[in-house]
Enzyme design. Sequence first.
Site, PDB file in Angstrom:
ATOM      1  CB  SER A   1     -12.733  -3.757   6.094  1.00 21.33           C
ATOM      2  OG  SER A   1     -13.803  -3.036   5.560  1.00 21.33           O
TER       3      SER A   1
ATOM      4  NE  ARG B   1      -3.899  -2.282   0.971  1.00 19.36           N
ATOM      5  CZ  ARG B   1      -4.762  -2.472   1.963  1.00 19.36           C
ATOM      6  NH1 ARG B   1      -4.918  -1.536   2.884  1.00 19.36           N
ATOM      7  NH2 ARG B   1      -5.464  -3.578   2.036  1.00 19.36           N
TER       8      ARG B   1
END
Length: 440
Positions: free
Chosen positions: A366, A274
């Site tokens: 998530s 990321r």
Amino acid sequence: MVDIKFIREYPEKIRKAAQDKNIKLDLDRLLALDKERSELQRKLEELQRQRNENAEILKKTAGKPDETAIAEGRRLKEEIATIEEELNKTGPEFTNLMCRVPTIPAPDVPFGKDDSENVEIYKWGTPRQFDFPVKDHITLGKELDILDIERGVKVGGYRGYYVKNDGVLLMMGFMNYALQKMNAKGYSLVIPPTLIKGAALFGSGYFKGMEYDTEVDEIYQVASQDKEVDGTTSKEKKFLVGTSEPSLLAYYSDEVLKEENLPIRFAGYSQCYRSEIGSYGKDTKGIYRVHEFMKVEQVILARADVEQADKLQQEMISISKEMHEELGLPYRQLMICTGDMHAGKYKMFDLEAWIPSRDSYGETGSASNFLDWQSRRLNVRYIDKDGNRKFVYMLNNTALPSPRIFIAILENYQNADGSITVPEVLRPFMGGKSLIERRN
């Protein structure tokens, strides 16, 4: 991607969804372009029909040229080329606008402007009360010689880190624990490619638009050129994944599945990358927010049934909750509000584990239900029992991520002497060791 037929029929619902999700969308321009393109497409199809008829006339007059039919053929060819050019000109703008159209959130999704209005719906465990000064994971990791951030930054740059010694066994231990759990729950285990084409990232929604944008997409593009099988230089751009989700979702891209084989459950283990460009200045200390980590991700492909998709989303979350509980990590579950949801998401939940040094919860997973928003981009369909072709529904969830679970274990299981008690379920992965102490 949302079905254009739905957009035409329910423009006000789309308009409200975009507003609720804080998405800038010129819906009027999209609908105007759609009307223009539809009219051009109808003209094109009519001209193509006329061209085919004219071609039949020319066939019948073989050897005896029909000048009228030849002239008509030239005219039709020119008009077709003109309309195709107009369609090509409007294509990129139309597709860019279509990419921004959001999925309408589920009726029970709370309205909110941003993450401050997410709603806590469940909590498990009581944060431990320490009778000694609490150390953060940075201090614990350094004193136990299981985490080296200074040298990680020296070698890897900002947000770099080394995990060492028993830290490696601990981190790989809960990764293997997660994989065994997913295997026992009936998920197919996969180690997917982490160097992939842009199509999979566009399809899964990891590009904000049609193409990679360095200013907003938190993805690393690989600069080095690749070689094709024949030795020529590849023109395709390659990217490092931020999660195994795009690789797993694209597994069946451009394929048609059978309804009886659904749902398909994947659990992917991968390294993740990321750029975190949208998080500049946040969580700069420690390994809470890093550029590189490991994760076990769940992905489900299901039939186009909202009720079943809701149940599958809860199934995925329940497995993550079960693992948090078996690891003995206090956590809470949040239902994500409209303003904190990605354009394509129908419903979303987060899990957050308690992190003592932050005196708060930190996100450890998530779970998202996209309905057919991703499958339309990736062109993954199935044939139902009546022979109809439909787009599958796609769901994903974090089973366990490496750095934040590592942080939570170190800080929640620390002892007064600086050692770390190993959670019981992880001891088999650490050779039976129950305590992490500094090596002499």
